[in-house]
Design a protein around this motif. Structure first.
Motif, PDB file in Angstrom:
ATOM      1  N   ASP A 131      33.832  50.246  53.411  1.00 26.44           N
ATOM      2  CA  ASP A 131      33.380  49.349  52.165  1.00 26.44           C
ATOM      3  C   ASP A 131      32.951  50.270  51.057  1.00 26.44           C
ATOM      4  O   ASP A 131      33.223  49.946  50.009  1.00 26.44           O
ATOM      5  N   GLN A 153      36.114  51.734  49.304  1.00 29.25           N
ATOM      6  CA  GLN A 153      37.104  50.369  48.991  1.00 29.25           C
ATOM      7  C   GLN A 153      36.308  50.223  47.565  1.00 29.25           C
ATOM      8  O   GLN A 153      37.230  49.862  46.560  1.00 29.25           O
ATOM      9  N   GLY A 167      33.960  38.684  58.079  1.00 25.38           N
ATOM     10  CA  GLY A 167      35.368  39.029  57.508  1.00 25.38           C
ATOM     11  C   GLY A 167      36.269  37.894  57.761  1.00 25.38           C
ATOM     12  O   GLY A 167      35.977  36.923  57.781  1.00 25.38           O
ATOM     13  N   SER A 209      32.988  41.278  54.214  1.00 26.93           N
ATOM     14  CA  SER A 209      33.760  42.620  54.203  1.00 26.93           C
ATOM     15  C   SER A 209      35.135  42.145  54.579  1.00 26.93           C
ATOM     16  O   SER A 209      35.612  41.440  55.408  1.00 26.93           O
ATOM     17  N   PRO A 210      36.014  42.392  53.477  1.00 25.94           N
ATOM     18  CA  PRO A 210      37.540  41.961  53.578  1.00 25.94           C
ATOM     19  C   PRO A 210      38.461  42.577  54.467  1.00 25.94           C
ATOM     20  O   PRO A 210      39.365  43.287  54.261  1.00 25.94           O
ATOM     21  N   SER A 211      37.967  42.253  55.926  1.00 27.06           N
ATOM     22  CA  SER A 211      39.085  42.945  56.904  1.00 27.06           C
ATOM     23  C   SER A 211      38.815  42.091  57.986  1.00 27.06           C
ATOM     24  O   SER A 211      37.964  41.145  58.383  1.00 27.06           O
ATOM     25  N   SER A 217      44.415  47.774  55.747  1.00 27.14           N
ATOM     26  CA  SER A 217      43.217  47.009  55.414  1.00 27.14           C
ATOM     27  C   SER A 217      42.697  47.538  54.294  1.00 27.14           C
ATOM     28  O   SER A 217      42.014  46.938  53.607  1.00 27.14           O
ATOM     29  N   GLY A 270      41.204  45.694  50.810  1.00 27.20           N
ATOM     30  CA  GLY A 270      39.815  45.602  50.621  1.00 27.20           C
ATOM     31  C   GLY A 270      39.859  45.892  48.864  1.00 27.20           C
ATOM     32  O   GLY A 270      38.809  45.659  48.360  1.00 27.20           O
ATOM     33  N   TYR A 302      38.001  43.653  45.882  1.00 23.78           N
ATOM     34  CA  TYR A 302      36.887  44.032  45.221  1.00 23.78           C
ATOM     35  C   TYR A 302      37.354  43.764  43.671  1.00 23.78           C
ATOM     36  O   TYR A 302      36.587  43.561  43.030  1.00 23.78           O
TER      37      TYR A 302
END
Length: 504
Positions: free
Chosen positions: A137, A140, A200, A459-461, A483, A487, A491
């Protein structure tokens, strides 16, 4: 002139999504995360203060790596170091609109007791401790900011990125100092919203759910300490301090906390989303969920069915307790004068620290009386006794009330929802899949509650983007490279959407 040809008189910025999909950007992102992983940043439960404990010094090397990797970010943003190793990146906006904050638990650190810190990329996975939790994170977010800077973006709304370094231990050296700095610099309730790490993506029956957390359970590590007279083991009493301690542990475990499904709680909101959109959700539960919005009998029945069908609801709907530490005795021929255990509690959203403490006092007072023990609970004398003393205390001073619940009826929640959907559904790797966004429970933003009422943890996963479990020996061992790009896309969209929105 076709749109794909850039004009010298009407210059067009590059499509950021297209750049994120390129192989060159992917390889750059992999290299950057690998470089960060190769710095063995760790935090420990027994760390001393910064400046007194040399184990913190490894973070200086990570700072050097970040500065060398992101020179554009360090040159364009105002960078402040708080308590030496906390990082705050300030991107001044052109207006006086409330600020956006990212980071904090996108921490620089990861505790553990094993190597490797290789940062090796095998074609699919980026290997190394901290790759998942949570240098991914951190990298990213910095990549997103760097890409926006490269395209000449200048925010209208001030953006602040804040990163601690000891969340896995106490959080006081990192986030504790960062929170104080941010309050002093910007003021209480000064941020339009704050995005932290958290839930996520999850695939449920072919439908993807995004699960940003909107509240956190409270916390108490209860220490039970038995003190009794010593002596030789050849002349033992009926119960040693260890034996007495076992009675108190048994009393705690035999009396678990009751679950409660409240219409105003986060678990109820999440259940409604699952019932509405999950194609494999049991029809009986789906119908009960619809009725439970207004019908009390249906609400009670829904709670019973959820607890029976899904073990996770036992943890979500009530205060949990787990006996995790126990110690006592020094020699086999000496009566133990002292024995203790620590019971970890995660306090339900609808409960409180005071309610939990009173429950423990009410539960354990009869046990103390039965064995003629004085009971001292959380600094107060409760009962007297002549055979010894039992003390209930807050182990390491970590007690915490449940968090305020982030509103999901307006503005900030809508921006987060829309950003998640835009990033996910426009991704070339998602095959036009749709995503449903639902609130959930999480932990870890306690130091920042004064900064905004709108705290989200996401968290984008996917869970499948992380290899090996969390809080195990090889925690956070590898992260899926594809991934990483996704991410950065999220963001970027989130920063742009917040900056342009009039919903805040």
């Amino acid at each position: 002139m076709p749109p794909n040809v850039n004009s010298t008189t009407c210059a067009q910025c590059q499509d950021l999504d297209a750049s994120y999909n390129s192989e060159d950007f992917k390889l750059e992102a992999i290299q950057v995360l690998g470089d960060a992983i190769r710095v063995p940043t760790e935090s420990y439960d027994d760390n001393g203060a910064v400046g007194e404990d040399s184990r913190w010094d490894t973070f200086a090397e990570l700072h050097r790596v970040l500065e060398a990797t992101f020179p554009r970010v360090y040159e364009s943003l105002n960078v402040t170091k708080v308590n030496t190793y906390g990082l705050v990146f300030h991107w001044q906006g052109s207006t006086t609109a409330n600020a956006l904050s990212l980071g904090r638990s996108s921490r620089q650190s990861k505790s553990g007791n094993t190597d490797p810190y290789s940062g090796y990329y095998d074609g699919t996975w980026i290997w190394g401790r901290g790759s998942c939790d949570d240098k991914s994170d951190l990298i990213q977010q910095l990549l997103a900011v760097d890409s926006l800077l490269q395209q000449g973006f200048s925010p209208a709304r001030t953006l602040v990125l804040a990163y601690g370094f000891d969340e896995e231990s106490k959080g006081t050296e990192g986030a504790g100092h960062l929170a104080q700095y941010l309050e002093e610099t910007y003021g209480c309730d000064s941020f339009a919203l704050l995005l932290d790490e958290g839930g996520g993506y999850k695939d449920m029956g072919g439908i993807v759910f995004a699960t940003p957390s909107t509240s956190e359970k409270g916390y108490l590590d209860l220490k039970i300490t038995l003190s009794t007279p010593g002596g030789h083991s050849s002349l033992p009493p009926s119960h040693t301090s260890i034996g007495l301690l076992s009675r108190f542990i048994t009393a705690v475990e035999d009396n678990p906390h009751q679950a409660s499904l409240s219409r105003t709680g986060t678990p109820f909101a999440m259940t409604q989303c699952l019932a509405a959109y999950n194609p494999v959700y049991p029809e009986e539960l789906r119908e009960l969920a619809r009725k439970a919005v207004m019908d009390d009998a249906a609400l009670n029945m829904l709670q019973e069915r959820l607890l029976a069908s899904y073990p996770m609801y036992k943890a979500m709907l009530g205060t949990t307790q787990a006996v995790d530490l126990v110690e006592g005795g020094v020699k086999v021929n000496a009566l133990p004068e002292r024995a203790s255990a620590v019971v970890n509690h995660r306090i339900a959203e609808h409960s409180s620290l005071g309610e939990l403490q009173q429950h423990l006092i009410d539960l354990l007072t009869p046990v103390a009386a039965k064995y003629d023990l004085a009971l001292v609970a959380f600094g107060s004398n409760v009962t007297s006794g002549g055979s010894g003393q039992v003390t209930l205390s807050d182990f390491l001073g970590s007690a915490l009330e449940p968090s305020p619940v982030t509103p999901t009826e307006y503005g900030p929640w809508a921006i987060l929802q829309g950003s998640i959907k835009a990033a996910f559904e426009s991704s070339p790797t998602r095959n036009s899949s749709k995503v449903v966004v639902t609130p959930s429970l999480s932990t870890d933003t306690r130091f920042y509650w004064n900064l905004t009422k709108h705290i989200f943890r996401f968290s984008p996963s996917f869970e499948t983007d992380m290899y090996n479990g969390l809080h195990t020996v090889n925690e956070g061992k590898s992260f899926r490279a594809d991934s990483l790009n996704e991410g950065v896309r999220f963001y970027t969209k989130f920063i742009l959407n917040v900056d342009e929105s009039d919903l805040l």
